[in-house]
Design a protein around this motif. Structure first.
Motif, mmCIF file in Angstrom:
data_model
loop_
_atom_site.group_PDB
_atom_site.id
_atom_site.type_symbol
_atom_site.label_atom_id
_atom_site.label_comp_id
_atom_site.label_asym_id
_atom_site.label_seq_id
_atom_site.Cartn_x
_atom_site.Cartn_y
_atom_site.Cartn_z
ATOM 1 N N PRO A 1 0.809 -1.223 0.000
ATOM 2 C CA PRO A 1 0.000 0.000 0.000
ATOM 3 C C PRO A 1 0.844 1.276 0.000
ATOM 4 O O PRO A 1 0.511 2.248 -0.685
ATOM 5 N N CYS A 2 1.947 1.244 0.732
ATOM 6 C CA CYS A 2 2.824 2.429 0.765
ATOM 7 C C CYS A 2 3.434 2.676 -0.608
ATOM 8 O O CYS A 2 3.492 3.826 -1.075
ATOM 9 N N MET B 1 2.864 5.920 -2.978
ATOM 10 C CA MET B 1 3.991 6.715 -3.478
ATOM 11 C C MET B 1 3.969 6.748 -5.006
ATOM 12 O O MET B 1 4.242 7.788 -5.609
ATOM 13 N N GLY B 2 3.624 5.641 -5.628
ATOM 14 C CA GLY B 2 3.521 5.601 -7.085
ATOM 15 C C GLY B 2 2.466 6.548 -7.601
ATOM 16 O O GLY B 2 2.677 7.254 -8.597
ATOM 17 N N LEU B 3 1.304 6.593 -6.919
ATOM 18 C CA LEU B 3 0.250 7.522 -7.324
ATOM 19 C C LEU B 3 0.702 8.968 -7.157
ATOM 20 O O LEU B 3 0.428 9.819 -8.005
ATOM 21 N N SER C 1 3.248 9.793 -9.808
ATOM 22 C CA SER C 1 2.718 9.763 -11.165
ATOM 23 C C SER C 1 2.098 11.101 -11.567
ATOM 24 O O SER C 1 1.915 11.378 -12.750
ATOM 25 N N LYS C 2 1.782 11.955 -10.603
ATOM 26 C CA LYS C 2 1.210 13.265 -10.875
ATOM 27 C C LYS C 2 2.274 14.310 -11.212
ATOM 28 O O LYS C 2 1.957 15.412 -11.635
ATOM 29 N N ILE C 3 3.537 13.981 -10.999
ATOM 30 C CA ILE C 3 4.629 14.918 -11.274
ATOM 31 C C ILE C 3 4.863 14.969 -12.791
ATOM 32 O O ILE C 3 4.988 13.952 -13.450
#
Length: 128
Positions: free
Chosen positions: A112-113, A117-119, A122-124
Motif C-alpha cells: 500500500p505504501c 507513493m507511485g500515485l 505519477s502526478k509529477i
C-alpha cells in the motif's frame, strides 16, 4: 556411451587456449635474423620435442589422471543425486511457509505504501 571419436578429440573446443605452435612462441623481427638452417632446425626441434614429450607424458599420466577424474565426477554425481538435490528440496519445503508469511506481510504493509507513493509521483510532470 559409445566409442570415442578418434579424429575429432575436442569437439567442444575445451582446450583451444592451449594450442601452441612454434610461430606463437618464437618470432624474429626483420632487423634480427638467425641463419636459415638454425631457424628451420629450431622449428623441427621444437615441434618434435613437443610431440614426443606430450605423448610420453600422456602414456605415463593419462590413465591414472582419467581414473581420478572419473572418480571425482562420480563422487560429484553421487553428491548431487543423494545429498544436494534432496537438501534443496527439503530447504524449499521448509522455507515455503516463511515465504508465504513474507509475501503476506509485504502485501499488507509495504505494497500500500508503494502504491501510494507511485500515485503521488505519477502526478509529477517534468517540463523542458
Amino acid at each position: 556411451m559409445g566409442e570415442p571419436d578418434m579424429e575429432q578429440r575436442d569437439p567442444n573446443q575445451l582446450n583451444d587456449h592451449i594450442q601452441v605452435k612454434f610461430e606463437e612462441v618464437f618470432g624474429e623481427p626483420d632487423a634480427v635474423r638467425s641463419v636459415d638452417c638454425v631457424w628451420k632446425n629450431s622449428y623441427k626441434c621444437f615441434t618434435k620435442t613437443f610431440s614426443i614429450c606430450y605423448k610420453l607424458l600422456t602414456l605415463i599420466c593419462a590413465l591414472p589422471i582419467a581414473f581420478c577424474w572419473g572418480c571425482e565426477f562420480a563422487c560429484t554425481a553421487c553428491y548431487h543425486v543423494w545429498y544436494f538435490t534432496p537438501y534443496l528440496r527439503w530447504f524449499e519445503m521448509t522455507m515455503n511457509p516463511i515465504r508465504k508469511m513474507y509475501v503476506i506481510c509485504l502485501t499488507a504493509f509495504v505494497a500500500p505504501c508503494m502504491e501510494t507513493m507511485g500515485l503521488c509521483f505519477s502526478k509529477i510532470v517534468v517540463k523542458n
